[in-house]
Design an enzyme around this catalytic site. Structure first.
Site, PDB file in Angstrom:
ATOM      1  N   TYR A  33       0.846  -1.199   0.000  1.00  0.00           N
ATOM      2  CA  TYR A  33       0.000   0.000   0.000  1.00  0.00           C
ATOM      3  C   TYR A  33       0.883   1.252   0.000  1.00  0.00           C
ATOM      4  O   TYR A  33       0.657   2.182  -0.773  1.00  0.00           O
ATOM      5  CB  TYR A  33      -0.924  -0.015   1.219  1.00  0.00           C
ATOM      6  CG  TYR A  33      -1.927   1.099   1.241  1.00  0.00           C
ATOM      7  CD1 TYR A  33      -3.178   0.959   0.654  1.00  0.00           C
ATOM      8  CD2 TYR A  33      -1.633   2.317   1.856  1.00  0.00           C
ATOM      9  CE1 TYR A  33      -4.109   1.987   0.677  1.00  0.00           C
ATOM     10  CE2 TYR A  33      -2.549   3.349   1.879  1.00  0.00           C
ATOM     11  CZ  TYR A  33      -3.788   3.177   1.288  1.00  0.00           C
ATOM     12  OH  TYR A  33      -4.693   4.214   1.313  1.00  0.00           O
ATOM     13  N   HIS A  44       1.278   4.122  -3.028  1.00  0.00           N
ATOM     14  CA  HIS A  44       0.993   5.539  -2.783  1.00  0.00           C
ATOM     15  C   HIS A  44       2.235   6.410  -2.928  1.00  0.00           C
ATOM     16  O   HIS A  44       2.124   7.574  -3.291  1.00  0.00           O
ATOM     17  CB  HIS A  44       0.304   5.722  -1.427  1.00  0.00           C
ATOM     18  CG  HIS A  44      -1.150   5.410  -1.486  1.00  0.00           C
ATOM     19  ND1 HIS A  44      -1.621   4.112  -1.507  1.00  0.00           N
ATOM     20  CD2 HIS A  44      -2.226   6.218  -1.580  1.00  0.00           C
ATOM     21  CE1 HIS A  44      -2.939   4.143  -1.597  1.00  0.00           C
ATOM     22  NE2 HIS A  44      -3.332   5.397  -1.646  1.00  0.00           N
ATOM     23  N   TRP A  94      -7.639   3.174 -10.702  1.00  0.00           N
ATOM     24  CA  TRP A  94      -6.940   3.153  -9.401  1.00  0.00           C
ATOM     25  C   TRP A  94      -7.609   2.148  -8.463  1.00  0.00           C
ATOM     26  O   TRP A  94      -6.947   1.367  -7.785  1.00  0.00           O
ATOM     27  CB  TRP A  94      -6.907   4.545  -8.784  1.00  0.00           C
ATOM     28  CG  TRP A  94      -6.212   4.577  -7.458  1.00  0.00           C
ATOM     29  CD1 TRP A  94      -6.794   4.612  -6.227  1.00  0.00           C
ATOM     30  CD2 TRP A  94      -4.798   4.556  -7.219  1.00  0.00           C
ATOM     31  NE1 TRP A  94      -5.839   4.618  -5.238  1.00  0.00           N
ATOM     32  CE2 TRP A  94      -4.602   4.588  -5.833  1.00  0.00           C
ATOM     33  CE3 TRP A  94      -3.689   4.519  -8.056  1.00  0.00           C
ATOM     34  CZ2 TRP A  94      -3.340   4.579  -5.249  1.00  0.00           C
ATOM     35  CZ3 TRP A  94      -2.426   4.519  -7.473  1.00  0.00           C
ATOM     36  CH2 TRP A  94      -2.264   4.549  -6.084  1.00  0.00           C
ATOM     37  N   TRP A  95      -8.936   2.174  -8.418  1.00  0.00           N
ATOM     38  CA  TRP A  95      -9.655   1.225  -7.564  1.00  0.00           C
ATOM     39  C   TRP A  95      -9.312  -0.210  -7.950  1.00  0.00           C
ATOM     40  O   TRP A  95      -9.080  -1.050  -7.087  1.00  0.00           O
ATOM     41  CB  TRP A  95     -11.151   1.421  -7.666  1.00  0.00           C
ATOM     42  CG  TRP A  95     -11.682   2.669  -7.041  1.00  0.00           C
ATOM     43  CD1 TRP A  95     -11.022   3.556  -6.236  1.00  0.00           C
ATOM     44  CD2 TRP A  95     -12.998   3.175  -7.190  1.00  0.00           C
ATOM     45  NE1 TRP A  95     -11.857   4.575  -5.873  1.00  0.00           N
ATOM     46  CE2 TRP A  95     -13.075   4.370  -6.447  1.00  0.00           C
ATOM     47  CE3 TRP A  95     -14.129   2.745  -7.888  1.00  0.00           C
ATOM     48  CZ2 TRP A  95     -14.246   5.122  -6.367  1.00  0.00           C
ATOM     49  CZ3 TRP A  95     -15.288   3.485  -7.802  1.00  0.00           C
ATOM     50  CH2 TRP A  95     -15.345   4.663  -7.047  1.00  0.00           C
TER      51      TRP A  95
END
Length: 109
Positions: A23, A27, A81-82
């Protein structure tokens, strides 16, 4: 624009166990087009914090009064993105992150 003229919005999401490093990596390499999309929707000062014990992501952002965040769900960049994030966090049937708004219980300037 002064911070007082923005609305603070907080929510939580759930990260799958063992996915914190991934994650963070994703990001750290946030797509420039996603960054521009969020800014264009009136999103400012966006931070996400992680509760490692419970795998909870806590997000807080400021949004302009005329924000268009509700329209982001229809944008192809957001949907991409999802899909990219769906393997590491809990999602809704439409692929969006399972996000729950949080009520402010205390604030101090």
């Amino acid at each position: 624009m002064k911070k007082g003229s923005t609305e603070k919005y907080a929510f939580r999401m759930m990260l799958n166990p063992g996915c914190a490093d991934e994650y963070q990596r994703r990001h750290d390499a946030l797509w420039p087009e996603l960054h521009q999309l969020l800014k264009g929707a009136g999103v400012e000062d966006y931070s996400i914090y992680f509760d490692r014990e419970h795998h909870v992501l806590f997000a807080v952002l400021r949004r302009l009064p005329q924000h268009t965040m509700e329209e982001l769900q229809h944008h192809p960049i957001m949907r991409r993105w999802w899909a990219y994030m769906s393997d590491i966090m809990r999602t809704n049937p439409d692929g969006s992150p399972l996000a729950e708004p949080l009520d402010c219980m205390f604030h101090m300037d």
